[in-house]
Design a protein around this motif. Structure first.
Motif, mmCIF file in Angstrom:
data_model
loop_
_atom_site.group_PDB
_atom_site.id
_atom_site.type_symbol
_atom_site.label_atom_id
_atom_site.label_comp_id
_atom_site.label_asym_id
_atom_site.label_seq_id
_atom_site.Cartn_x
_atom_site.Cartn_y
_atom_site.Cartn_z
ATOM 1 N N LEU A 10 0.841 -1.187 0.000
ATOM 2 C CA LEU A 10 0.000 0.000 0.000
ATOM 3 C C LEU A 10 0.877 1.238 0.000
ATOM 4 N N VAL A 11 0.576 2.159 -0.888
ATOM 5 C CA VAL A 11 1.354 3.385 -0.994
ATOM 6 C C VAL A 11 0.414 4.535 -1.318
ATOM 7 N N GLU A 12 0.774 5.730 -0.903
ATOM 8 C CA GLU A 12 -0.033 6.897 -1.224
ATOM 9 C C GLU A 12 0.251 7.355 -2.647
ATOM 10 N N ALA A 13 -0.701 8.014 -3.232
ATOM 11 C CA ALA A 13 -0.515 8.568 -4.573
ATOM 12 C C ALA A 13 0.716 9.468 -4.589
ATOM 13 N N GLY A 14 1.499 9.337 -5.660
ATOM 14 C CA GLY A 14 2.739 10.084 -5.759
ATOM 15 C C GLY A 14 3.938 9.333 -5.218
ATOM 16 N N GLY A 15 3.685 8.249 -4.532
ATOM 17 C CA GLY A 15 4.765 7.471 -3.935
ATOM 18 C C GLY A 15 5.389 6.495 -4.909
ATOM 19 N N ALA A 40 -6.406 -4.901 -13.038
ATOM 20 C CA ALA A 40 -7.165 -4.105 -12.081
ATOM 21 C C ALA A 40 -8.565 -4.680 -11.956
ATOM 22 N N PRO A 41 -9.220 -4.452 -10.852
ATOM 23 C CA PRO A 41 -10.573 -4.983 -10.678
ATOM 24 C C PRO A 41 -11.497 -4.567 -11.817
ATOM 25 N N GLY A 42 -12.137 -5.538 -12.435
ATOM 26 C CA GLY A 42 -13.080 -5.257 -13.493
ATOM 27 C C GLY A 42 -12.461 -4.930 -14.836
ATOM 28 N N LYS A 43 -11.146 -5.087 -14.947
ATOM 29 C CA LYS A 43 -10.475 -4.754 -16.206
ATOM 30 C C LYS A 43 -9.710 -5.955 -16.746
ATOM 31 N N GLU A 44 -9.341 -5.860 -18.014
ATOM 32 C CA GLU A 44 -8.544 -6.894 -18.638
ATOM 33 C C GLU A 44 -7.089 -6.797 -18.154
ATOM 34 N N ARG A 45 -6.403 -7.915 -18.241
ATOM 35 C CA ARG A 45 -4.979 -7.889 -17.937
ATOM 36 C C ARG A 45 -4.246 -7.088 -19.011
ATOM 37 N N SER A 84 5.801 7.939 -9.021
ATOM 38 C CA SER A 84 4.626 8.784 -9.283
ATOM 39 C C SER A 84 3.364 7.941 -9.405
ATOM 40 N N LEU A 85 3.186 7.056 -8.467
ATOM 41 C CA LEU A 85 2.050 6.132 -8.534
ATOM 42 C C LEU A 85 0.729 6.873 -8.428
ATOM 43 N N LYS A 86 -0.253 6.364 -9.156
ATOM 44 C CA LYS A 86 -1.586 6.933 -9.205
ATOM 45 C C LYS A 86 -2.591 5.893 -8.701
ATOM 46 N N PRO A 87 -3.730 6.349 -8.215
ATOM 47 C CA PRO A 87 -4.741 5.371 -7.786
ATOM 48 C C PRO A 87 -5.106 4.376 -8.886
ATOM 49 N N GLU A 88 -5.060 4.815 -10.139
ATOM 50 C CA GLU A 88 -5.394 3.904 -11.237
ATOM 51 C C GLU A 88 -4.328 2.845 -11.493
ATOM 52 N N ASP A 89 -3.200 2.934 -10.793
ATOM 53 C CA ASP A 89 -2.193 1.869 -10.880
ATOM 54 C C ASP A 89 -2.524 0.710 -9.935
ATOM 55 N N THR A 90 -3.556 0.889 -9.129
ATOM 56 C CA THR A 90 -3.971 -0.181 -8.226
ATOM 57 C C THR A 90 -4.371 -1.410 -9.031
ATOM 58 N N ALA A 91 -3.724 -2.521 -8.733
ATOM 59 C CA ALA A 91 -3.956 -3.754 -9.479
ATOM 60 C C ALA A 91 -3.145 -4.882 -8.850
ATOM 61 N N THR A 92 -3.432 -6.079 -9.296
ATOM 62 C CA THR A 92 -2.548 -7.198 -8.989
ATOM 63 C C THR A 92 -1.535 -7.292 -10.125
ATOM 64 N N TYR A 93 -0.279 -7.288 -9.773
ATOM 65 C CA TYR A 93 0.803 -7.316 -10.748
ATOM 66 C C TYR A 93 1.366 -8.734 -10.839
ATOM 67 N N THR A 109 1.154 -10.050 -7.120
ATOM 68 C CA THR A 109 1.438 -9.244 -5.947
ATOM 69 C C THR A 109 0.588 -7.984 -6.038
ATOM 70 N N LEU A 110 -0.109 -7.681 -4.967
ATOM 71 C CA LEU A 110 -1.090 -6.604 -4.993
ATOM 72 C C LEU A 110 -0.428 -5.262 -4.702
ATOM 73 N N VAL A 111 -0.723 -4.307 -5.557
ATOM 74 C CA VAL A 111 -0.294 -2.925 -5.365
ATOM 75 C C VAL A 111 -1.549 -2.083 -5.191
ATOM 76 N N THR A 112 -1.624 -1.369 -4.090
ATOM 77 C CA THR A 112 -2.762 -0.500 -3.815
ATOM 78 C C THR A 112 -2.256 0.912 -3.629
ATOM 79 N N VAL A 113 -2.784 1.826 -4.423
ATOM 80 C CA VAL A 113 -2.384 3.228 -4.354
ATOM 81 C C VAL A 113 -3.568 4.030 -3.820
ATOM 82 N N SER A 114 -3.388 4.639 -2.682
ATOM 83 C CA SER A 114 -4.473 5.415 -2.074
ATOM 84 C C SER A 114 -4.400 6.865 -2.527
#
Length: 115
Positions: A10-15, A40-45, A84-93, A109-114
């Motif tokens: 878990l990382v904050e946006a911009g991190g 990402a949830p609901g999206k294609e790989r 420069s992570l963005k919330p839209e980068d939240t996904a399983t990598y 591995t799950l990346v969550t950007v708040s």
């Protein structure tokens, strides 16, 4: 080839975060391409970044200029430096390696950007 990925969290946006994926097994020294995909949830790989044994690199359009892929000198570990992570980068990598045997996926591995 087996793949072991690590570095999500878990990382904050911009991190920033760095993912790593280490290969093992009989064919590890003949891996051609190693790379990262994400879902990402609901999206294609989608492709995030890939790097060939000859250092050819491809990036997904949404991460160009922010993410950097690299491999160690033995070409058996791949890294993904994410800035420069963005919330839209939240996904399983997911890490992937391919070569003469076909291809192998690592565990996600799950990346969550708040925001």
């Amino acid at each position: 080839v087996q793949l072991q990925a690590s570095g999500g969290g878990l990382v904050e946006a911009g991190g920033s975060l760095t993912l790593s994926c280490a290969a093992s097994g009989r064919s590890m020294f003949v891996i051609d391409v190693m790379g990262w995909y994400r879902r990402a949830p609901g999206k294609e790989r989608e492709l995030v970044a890939s790097m060939s044994r000859g250092n050819g690199i491809n990036y997904g359009d949404s991460v160009k200029g922010r993410f950097t892929i690299s491999r160690d000198k033995d070409k058996t570990t791949v890294y993904l430096q994410m800035n420069s992570l963005k919330p839209e980068d939240t996904a399983t990598y997911y890490c992937r390696a391919s070569g003469h045997w076909g291809g192998t996926w690592g565990q996600g591995t799950l990346v969550t950007v708040s925001s």
